[in-house]
Design an enzyme around this catalytic site. Sequence first.
Site, PDB file in Angstrom:
ATOM      1  N   ASP A  17       0.827  -1.210   0.000  1.00 27.58           N
ATOM      2  CA  ASP A  17       0.000   0.000   0.000  1.00 27.58           C
ATOM      3  C   ASP A  17       0.863   1.262   0.000  1.00 27.58           C
ATOM      4  O   ASP A  17       1.995   1.249   0.484  1.00 27.58           O
ATOM      5  CB  ASP A  17      -0.913  -0.026   1.247  1.00 27.58           C
ATOM      6  CG  ASP A  17      -2.087   0.931   1.114  1.00 27.58           C
ATOM      7  OD1 ASP A  17      -2.291   1.492   0.026  1.00 27.58           O
ATOM      8  OD2 ASP A  17      -2.796   1.127   2.116  1.00 27.58           O
ATOM      9  N   ASN A  65     -10.537  -3.267  -6.609  1.00 28.80           N
ATOM     10  CA  ASN A  65      -9.746  -2.265  -7.345  1.00 28.80           C
ATOM     11  C   ASN A  65     -10.326  -1.916  -8.720  1.00 28.80           C
ATOM     12  O   ASN A  65      -9.970  -0.895  -9.309  1.00 28.80           O
ATOM     13  CB  ASN A  65      -8.282  -2.707  -7.505  1.00 28.80           C
ATOM     14  CG  ASN A  65      -7.459  -2.564  -6.243  1.00 28.80           C
ATOM     15  OD1 ASN A  65      -6.478  -3.281  -6.049  1.00 28.80           O
ATOM     16  ND2 ASN A  65      -7.830  -1.644  -5.351  1.00 28.80           N
TER      17      ASN A  65
HETATM   18  C1  FPP Z   1      -1.885   0.342  -3.249  1.00 31.20           C
HETATM   19  O1  FPP Z   1      -1.451   1.650  -3.426  1.00 31.20           O
HETATM   20  C2  FPP Z   1      -1.452  -0.489  -4.318  1.00 31.20           C
HETATM   21  C3  FPP Z   1      -2.271  -1.080  -5.244  1.00 31.20           C
HETATM   22  C4  FPP Z   1      -3.733  -0.919  -5.286  1.00 31.20           C
HETATM   23  C5  FPP Z   1      -1.751  -1.917  -6.257  1.00 31.20           C
HETATM   24  C6  FPP Z   1      -0.428  -2.550  -5.937  1.00 31.20           C
HETATM   25  C7  FPP Z   1       0.174  -2.760  -7.210  1.00 31.20           C
HETATM   26  C8  FPP Z   1       1.464  -2.668  -7.514  1.00 31.20           C
HETATM   27  C9  FPP Z   1       2.583  -2.488  -6.586  1.00 31.20           C
HETATM   28  C10 FPP Z   1       1.806  -2.769  -8.941  1.00 31.20           C
HETATM   29  C11 FPP Z   1       1.363  -4.026  -9.598  1.00 31.20           C
HETATM   30  C12 FPP Z   1       2.083  -5.195  -9.083  1.00 31.20           C
HETATM   31  C13 FPP Z   1       2.653  -6.141  -9.827  1.00 31.20           C
HETATM   32  C14 FPP Z   1       3.270  -7.308  -9.181  1.00 31.20           C
HETATM   33  C15 FPP Z   1       2.703  -6.039 -11.283  1.00 31.20           C
HETATM   34  P1  FPP Z   1      -2.563   2.783  -3.476  1.00 31.20           P
HETATM   35  O2  FPP Z   1      -2.767   3.134  -4.898  1.00 31.20           O
HETATM   36  O3  FPP Z   1      -3.788   2.334  -2.776  1.00 31.20           O
HETATM   37  O4  FPP Z   1      -1.828   3.901  -2.699  1.00 31.20           O
HETATM   38  P2  FPP Z   1      -2.543   5.052  -1.840  1.00 31.20           P
HETATM   39  O5  FPP Z   1      -3.347   4.371  -0.769  1.00 31.20           O
HETATM   40  O6  FPP Z   1      -1.372   5.804  -1.303  1.00 31.20           O
HETATM   41  O7  FPP Z   1      -3.380   5.856  -2.798  1.00 31.20           O
END
Ligand code: FPP
Length: 245
Positions: A17, A65
């Site tokens: 996250d 998501n």
């Molecule tokens: C949370 O950050 C992260 C996600 C919803 C996706 C995680 C995905 C990746 C690290 C990339 C894809 C992975 C692979 C293995 C290809 P957020 O967007 O919720 O962050 P925030 O809460 O700060 O907005």
Amino acid sequence: MSKSHTSSPKHIAIIMDGNGRWAKKQNLPRIEGHRRGVKNVELVVELASEIDLEYLTLYAFSSENWKRPAEEVNALMALLKHFLKDKRKLLHKHEIRLRAIGRTSELPRDVLKHLTKVEEETSHYKRTLALALNYGSRLEVVDAVKSYVSQVQIGSEIPDDLTWEGFARHLYTCDMPDPDMVIRTSGETRLSNFLLLQAAYAEIHYSPVNWPDFGREAFETALTDFHSRERRFGLTGEQLKNGTH
Ligand code: FPP
């Protein structure tokens, strides 16, 4: 980094996250945060290999998501596709099998094609990198019940004989041990529909670091925290100490 010893975790699961907040702090678009997040996956796979971790599970895309703006969903799918094409070398280098958990049939067709290819290509390796894709614990329970009921209908399962172990064979994680530790980065303290059943006895570590910055130091802090815990699995501390169980 120190090598594993007896009480070392066998399976670590991570809620990656804070990509968006990382990007915002540097005045960059959210997508750039995800791009840096993918880069960090490579580092953490290397760190996990250093401690001989058998299972690493990463929450890459939740069943919720899809509700994000289409532009972000498309970018995440593109990054995933790129990861699957680009990181095959990394998987072979560390002899890691890729395993997807989630309702993967709903992923875009081209992503699914690459995913299946990499899963097949690495299926002979013992160490596992599991990517949770279109994953949610509630969806997993629904899919497990559907799978169980279909087995009941053909007479392969008998409801009166059902045990937890028997039901768990219908979960996406059927061939994986439960996580010993769940890490969530970015300071949020929720499990967000991630491995809720499998994490029944997991130690939970909340790291304040945003995922793109979650490197060696934060990983070692999580391991130190894990080793400081007494894992009782429902027993008393006394029973554990005396071995009277
Ligand atoms: C949370 O950050 C992260 C996600 C919803 C996706 C995680 C995905 C990746 C690290 C990339 C894809 C992975 C692979 C293995 C290809 P957020 O967007 O919720 O962050 P925030 O809460 O700060 O907005």
